[in-house]
Enzyme design. Structure first.
Site, PDB file in Angstrom:
ATOM      1  N   SER A 137      -3.111  -2.653  -0.532  1.00  0.00           N
ATOM      2  CA  SER A 137      -2.618  -1.306  -0.777  1.00  0.00           C
ATOM      3  C   SER A 137      -1.114  -1.312  -0.508  1.00  0.00           C
ATOM      4  CB  SER A 137      -3.344  -0.338   0.174  1.00  0.00           C
ATOM      5  OG  SER A 137      -2.807   0.959   0.082  1.00  0.00           O
ATOM      6  N   LYS A 163      -3.367  -1.930  -5.234  1.00  0.00           N
ATOM      7  CA  LYS A 163      -3.361  -0.458  -5.228  1.00  0.00           C
ATOM      8  C   LYS A 163      -1.939   0.013  -4.998  1.00  0.00           C
ATOM      9  CE  LYS A 163      -5.142   2.616  -1.674  1.00  0.00           C
ATOM     10  NZ  LYS A 163      -6.376   2.947  -0.909  1.00  0.00           N
ATOM     11  N   LYS A 165       0.423   3.188  -4.226  1.00  0.00           N
ATOM     12  CA  LYS A 165       0.461   4.570  -3.756  1.00  0.00           C
ATOM     13  C   LYS A 165       1.408   5.343  -4.678  1.00  0.00           C
ATOM     14  CE  LYS A 165      -2.074   4.465   0.026  1.00  0.00           C
ATOM     15  NZ  LYS A 165      -3.186   5.396   0.319  1.00  0.00           N
ATOM     16  N   ASP A 190      -3.308   5.393  -5.914  1.00  0.00           N
ATOM     17  CA  ASP A 190      -3.871   6.291  -4.891  1.00  0.00           C
ATOM     18  C   ASP A 190      -2.852   7.379  -4.598  1.00  0.00           C
ATOM     19  OD1 ASP A 190      -5.147   7.553  -2.787  1.00  0.00           O
ATOM     20  OD2 ASP A 190      -5.183   5.807  -1.452  1.00  0.00           O
ATOM     21  N   GLU A 215      -7.311   7.077  -7.260  1.00  0.00           N
ATOM     22  CA  GLU A 215      -7.972   7.510  -6.034  1.00  0.00           C
ATOM     23  C   GLU A 215      -7.419   8.857  -5.569  1.00  0.00           C
ATOM     24  OE1 GLU A 215      -7.784   4.347  -3.141  1.00  0.00           O
ATOM     25  OE2 GLU A 215      -8.408   5.628  -1.476  1.00  0.00           O
ATOM     26  N   ASP A 240     -11.831   9.418  -2.026  1.00  0.00           N
ATOM     27  CA  ASP A 240     -11.660   8.892  -0.668  1.00  0.00           C
ATOM     28  C   ASP A 240     -11.853  10.079   0.283  1.00  0.00           C
ATOM     29  OD1 ASP A 240     -10.562   8.126   1.802  1.00  0.00           O
ATOM     30  OD2 ASP A 240      -8.780   7.175   0.998  1.00  0.00           O
ATOM     31  N   LYS A 264     -14.846   4.542   3.830  1.00  0.00           N
ATOM     32  CA  LYS A 264     -14.211   4.133   5.080  1.00  0.00           C
ATOM     33  C   LYS A 264     -15.175   4.582   6.163  1.00  0.00           C
ATOM     34  CE  LYS A 264      -9.481   4.922   3.443  1.00  0.00           C
ATOM     35  NZ  LYS A 264      -8.328   5.840   3.473  1.00  0.00           N
ATOM     36  N   GLY A 292      -9.350   1.064   3.810  1.00  0.00           N
ATOM     37  CA  GLY A 292      -8.759   0.651   5.092  1.00  0.00           C
ATOM     38  C   GLY A 292      -7.882   1.742   5.652  1.00  0.00           C
TER      39      GLY A 292
HETATM   40  O1  OSB Z   1      -5.666   6.517   1.426  1.00  0.00           O
HETATM   41  O2  OSB Z   1      -6.498   4.588   1.560  1.00  0.00           O
HETATM   42  C1  OSB Z   1      -5.726   5.440   1.989  1.00  0.00           C
HETATM   43  C2  OSB Z   1      -3.693   3.978   4.907  1.00  0.00           C
HETATM   44  C3  OSB Z   1      -3.542   5.096   5.697  1.00  0.00           C
HETATM   45  C4  OSB Z   1      -4.064   6.292   5.260  1.00  0.00           C
HETATM   46  C5  OSB Z   1      -4.727   6.374   4.035  1.00  0.00           C
HETATM   47  C6  OSB Z   1      -4.892   5.250   3.247  1.00  0.00           C
HETATM   48  C7  OSB Z   1      -4.345   4.039   3.681  1.00  0.00           C
HETATM   49  C8  OSB Z   1      -4.390   2.798   2.909  1.00  0.00           C
HETATM   50  C9  OSB Z   1      -4.287   1.527   3.722  1.00  0.00           C
HETATM   51  O3  OSB Z   1      -4.405   2.763   1.703  1.00  0.00           O
HETATM   52  C10 OSB Z   1      -5.140   0.436   3.257  1.00  0.00           C
HETATM   53  C11 OSB Z   1      -5.150  -0.691   4.261  1.00  0.00           C
HETATM   54  O4  OSB Z   1      -5.643  -0.512   5.400  1.00  0.00           O
HETATM   55  O5  OSB Z   1      -4.678  -1.761   3.906  1.00  0.00           O
HETATM   56 MG    MG Z   2      -7.005   6.540  -0.202  1.00  0.00          MG
END
Ligand code: OSB
Ligand code: MG
Length: 371
Positions: A137, A163, A165, A190, A215, A240, A264, A292
């Protein structure tokens, strides 16, 4: 049955190798809440609460989780004989919300059960995979070029899903640039709730980039508007934040608010709830993957075990230790092969990694225990 004798709470600080930015905020140093659970026979396990430093993902934070565990969760469980599969429903009876706090304790019970049965967490959960596929991510970057650099490096390292952001103003151009550079990569985006249904036409511009999914584009509690949006997008929506329980997963499936679920375990209150969502999704042909929350190697052990279940058919946000930390708090550290796979510990009792307690002692900024 497990008779819980003591729960110890610790806060450690662990700097990320680089700041991680999502649409609602940035984190550069994790404050991590670790738990140590001990049963009446003196067996102990470590678990991790995935709540963040600031309530920009969900309303929980490490501080609210600390309070919830100390004041309401631990007193309800200590010195009672309870099956690890009963903890989730018991906590749901009279404690509303605080899912990440509950999950840290509930998952600890599963690890104690695994330890007591001389079995791995993966096996007691019903996991079947010996390896899990790994994704990365990537946080929001300052420019499309900067994102292309990161994505190209990740692609070269073997990650099976990349992924990106996104947020308004840093979306279509960024995704377009990465797709232009990496024609055959498995990409997804995401948004962490950064859009509204009125943005549907704008989000539809992402359709041409062949994303595996988008996402959580809309509100963190929404199921209804996501269904309207999904009917206007070719790209599958993955939920999510909106999926906090098996009931919300059922709503998503009935309303067709999405076609994929990110599970998660911390977000949904632990493993019992995760398995229910996994099984329901499987019955409906909905693939799931393990998300994660920038976990340390302890939280990662729980995620990897969960991701070994059969319907986790898509790569998880389960990057190796070195993607996050200069040095992790477990031995061995989590690693990834050049083909983007992570090995599931299946033949070691419990969580499958040794916790570096000396290092945790050095990193601890506060601790307490309830017995
Ligand atoms: O939306 O998936 C998410 C990290 C903090 C808060 C929200 C998210 C995330 C990640 C991190 O995408 C993914 C990772 O732990 O590598
Ligand atoms: Mg997410």
């Amino acid at each position: 049955m497990i008779n819980l004798r003591q729960i110890s709470l610790r806060e450690i600080r662990l700097p990320l190798r680089e700041p991680f930015r999502i649409s609602s905020g940035v984190v550069s140093e994790r404050r991590i809440l670790l738990l140590e659970l001990a049963d009446a026979d003196g067996l102990t396990v470590w678990s991790e609460c995935v709540a963040g430093e600031y309530p920009n993902y969900s309303p929980e934070t490490i501080d609210t989780a600390w309070l919830a565990i100390e004041q309401w969760i631990a007193p309800k469980l200590l010195s009672k004989n309870i099956d690890h599969t009963a903890i989730y429903d018991l906590l749901e009876q009279d404690i509303r919300g605080h899912d990440m706090a509950k999950a840290a304790v509930e998952m600890g019970y599963w690890a104690l059960f695994a330890q007591r049965s001389n079995s791995s967490l993966s096996r007691v959960l019903g996991g079947t995979r010996h390896d899990v596929a790994v994704g990365i991510s990537l946080g929001i970057q300052a420019s499309p070029d900067a994102l292309v650099q990161r994505a190209a490096t990740a692609h070269g390292e073997g990650y099976q899903k990349i992924k990106l952001k996104i947020m308004p103003g840093r979306d279509v151009d960024y995704v377009k640039a990465v797709r232009g550079a990496l024609r055959d990569a498995h990409l997804m985006a995401d948004a962490n709730n950064a859009y509204h249904i009125a943005d549907a036409d704008h989000l539809a511009k992402l359709d041409e980039f062949g994303l595996m999914m988008i996402e959580q584009p809309l509100d963190r509690t929404d199921i209804v508007q996501h269904a309207k949006l999904q009917s206007r997008l070719r790209t599958p929506i993955c939920l999510d934040e909106s999926i906090t329980s098996v009931d919300r997963a059922r709503d998503m499936i009935e309303l067709q608010s999405g076609r994929i679920i990110n599970i998660k375990p911390g977000r949904v209150g632990g493993f019992t709830s995760s398995i229910r969502i996994h099984d329901l999704a499987q019955e409906h042909g909905i693939p799931v993957w393990c998300g994660g929350m920038l976990e340390s190697g302890i939280g990662r052990a729980y995620n990897v075990a969960l991701a070994s279940l059969p319907n986790f058919t898509l790569p998880g946000d389960l990057s190796p230790s070195a993607r996050y930390w200069e040095r992790d708090i477990v031995d061995p550290e989590w690693t990834m092969t050049e083909r983007g796979m992570m090995r599931v510990p299946r033949d070691v009792a419990g969580i499958g990694v040794t916790v570096d307690v000396n290092r945790i002692d050095d990193l601890t900024v506060r601790q307490t225990s309830a017995a």
